[in-house]
Design an enzyme around this catalytic site. Sequence first.
Site, PDB file in Angstrom:
ATOM      1  N   THR A  63      -4.994  10.594  -0.804  1.00 32.26           N
ATOM      2  CA  THR A  63      -6.333  10.399  -0.260  1.00 32.26           C
ATOM      3  C   THR A  63      -6.644  11.413   0.830  1.00 32.26           C
ATOM      4  OG1 THR A  63      -5.543   8.832   1.422  1.00 32.26           O
ATOM      5  CG2 THR A  63      -6.275   7.918  -0.693  1.00 32.26           C
ATOM      6  N   HIS A  94       0.788  -1.229   0.000  1.00 31.55           N
ATOM      7  CA  HIS A  94       0.000   0.000   0.000  1.00 31.55           C
ATOM      8  C   HIS A  94       0.825   1.286   0.000  1.00 31.55           C
ATOM      9  CE1 HIS A  94      -3.547   2.316   0.170  1.00 31.55           C
ATOM     10  NE2 HIS A  94      -4.264   1.562   0.963  1.00 31.55           N
TER      11      HIS A  94
END
Length: 784
Positions: free
Chosen positions: A597, A468
């Site tokens: 994000t 990730h």
Amino acid sequence: MAEAHQAVGFQFTVRPDGVDVKLSQEVIKNIYLSGVTAWEKRAIQFKNGILTGVYPASPSSWLIVVITMMSSLYICIDPSLGMIDTIKDNLPHSRDYISVQTRAVLSAILFATGLWLFLIYLLRYTLKALLSYHGWIFESHGKMSTSTKVWLMFSGRRPLLYSFQASLPRLPVPSVDDTIHRYLESVRPLLDSEQYNQMEILATDFKNSKAAQLQRYLILKSWWGTNYVSDWWEEYIYLRGRSPIMVNSNFYIMDLLYLTPTHRQAARAGNVVHAMLKYRRKLERGELAPLRALGTVPMCSTQMERIFNTTRIPGIETDTVQHLTDRKHLVVYHKGRFFQVWLYTGGRHLLPSELETQFQRILNDTSEPQLAELKLAALTAGNRVPWARARVKYFSQGGNKVSLDAIESAAFFLTLDDEPQGYDPANTKSLDSYAKSLLHGKCYDRWFDKSFTLISYPNGKMGVNAEHSWADAPIVGHMWEYVLATDCFHLGYTEEGHCKGDVNKGLPHPTRLQWQIPKECQDVIETSYLSAKQIADDVDFHGYLFTEFGKGLIKKCRSSPDAFIQLALQLAQFRDQGVFCLTYESSMTRMFRDGRTETVRSCTSEAVAFVRAMEDSELSDRLALFRKAADKHQHMYRLAMTGSGIDRHLFCLYIVSKYLGVDSPFLKKVLSEPWKLSTSQTPQQQLNLVDINKFPKYVGAGGGFGPVADDGYGVSYIIVGENLITFHISSKFSSPDTVRFGQHIRKAMLDIQALFKPENDKKTGYADFFSFMTLNHNISMTSG
């Protein structure tokens, strides 16, 4: 090794009468073709670099400007207002150097070039100014702002992947007052009066004392760097974490839901790997089209640079991300053995049929794993510090270093699994097992440090486990959509299920990686494995296909599908736990340079009021409360997308406070709050390569992630077409109160949908339409 393979093309023998030199024409031809391909690639990259560098103009526009300036010399018009004459006067006057006519032509060309560059930068900053305006995202659906219409005038030419990068605005730093106000608003429904008053006191004290100093440093960083959040987010949220990344960080993406193009494992892997190589070639050359919201507003493409040839390298205090370029091999794991497979021959990619041959050779190999080779990859699944120390001590020299370098420099990692997985309508637990296999497997059969591990199952199903830190899920999803579409609609299979094309049996066989693992290292491997297995055994997954209705019907209710689902999750959470909790929904900030994000705090006061109304049989204004809560959620989501979120700003203020040694009880309290419900929507149809209305069974099953809290849920959902929503729900077996969430989600979705029936029955005969559509949809899904 590649060098050893090429060496067989050159042999010499010392004889009494001299040296006899032999050259293999085939290998020399391959070397020649490889060189030609490399130069072609450099030429294409150079060309695309120029096209990207001058965007939104084009090289041909330079010629137009030059011709225009040259023409003005002959019609005695000076559009430069004397600047061409000034340039001419400053050029050398001696006839031995440049004639008068040549100086006139050269000065016109120099002025035209300068004017052309000025216009490029003017257009670029105009685009940046237009893209900095985000009012369009707050407008009603179907309307287009003047700014967006103006932007359309500048986006007509087909852009390359990185054409817009220089025009993307920087992520703005919100004001402290706005962030604190929104934060207090977000926690109000979760705290009683006394707790809220204490939090308000902490927030006010922070705002009046330390906030201004910390904010100044953030503003300075936003001016200096391209993004004031992303580098700290990568380092402190991902790379500095010392706990296992398996389950806790890595995520997974599933294969097609209803179809398997072939049930031959080697053939499916051959097509998929070849499609990935085609995608990597387009990516390296910058030939992919940039993703654009509304088909107009561009998204940042920076994260895509590290899809391939990338590995997370463990460290004692922090990990690092190693990204290499143009590596020509991958490493394959099968039944405890590691194989190196070369992906090129003669300057080209291996064909799908050639890759199938190589993978079948590995599947047919009956050799046993070397000592401690079976569970070696468990080092990447356990705690980071033991892995970092073992890497330095046991893998920094000799054959172990060579083998580890082969893994870490590979394009990606491929596991040929030996247990079938995938969705089976007859088995209600099939998606659960599939998800657990993709997320953690056996804890030693995925290399969790690679940017992604491609997983191939014996029944032809595939999947991806992704690390990730280097990028977010939409990046991997973008690549996966391209791969599945290319596999099914462009490459295809023979009637027997093999890859198309001739079989080349002359390829060198895959080579085994060699290991020498001492007893001390074996102990570290076993400790990492046991630690990882404890985590994996505690993960509970529930995959759920919601087929009663989907996006199409929700839109008929004049609601955002995402807001609809988020409010259903709030209702399900309250019914499941009896309390509301801090809820995380991920949104993207890729409309800004290097954006990643932001968090949408979905548990709002409006959502709480709606949920309480749903549980109170005496209240009749539920639909009005739903619309109010949905509008609030949409507003919060838009704020997050446009750089006015809460959590990334507070996170960066906290990092600055740590650098400065400033203690802030407010920031410490904010950053320690647990997210008991963590949610994310998996993007679908980013590329629109497959018409799912025409091919309804060619849809992906989405992906998911592990639970964030020990006593909470992780929920990923994907809105598939018009009539299907797939939920991936994770929790922990060790928490006895997290076993019914899927049932609660289904009931919550149906209960909310029922609110719209009376309203629509009167207008459109909605009830009959709904019953007919649901019946036919369920029949079609069952027959599939």
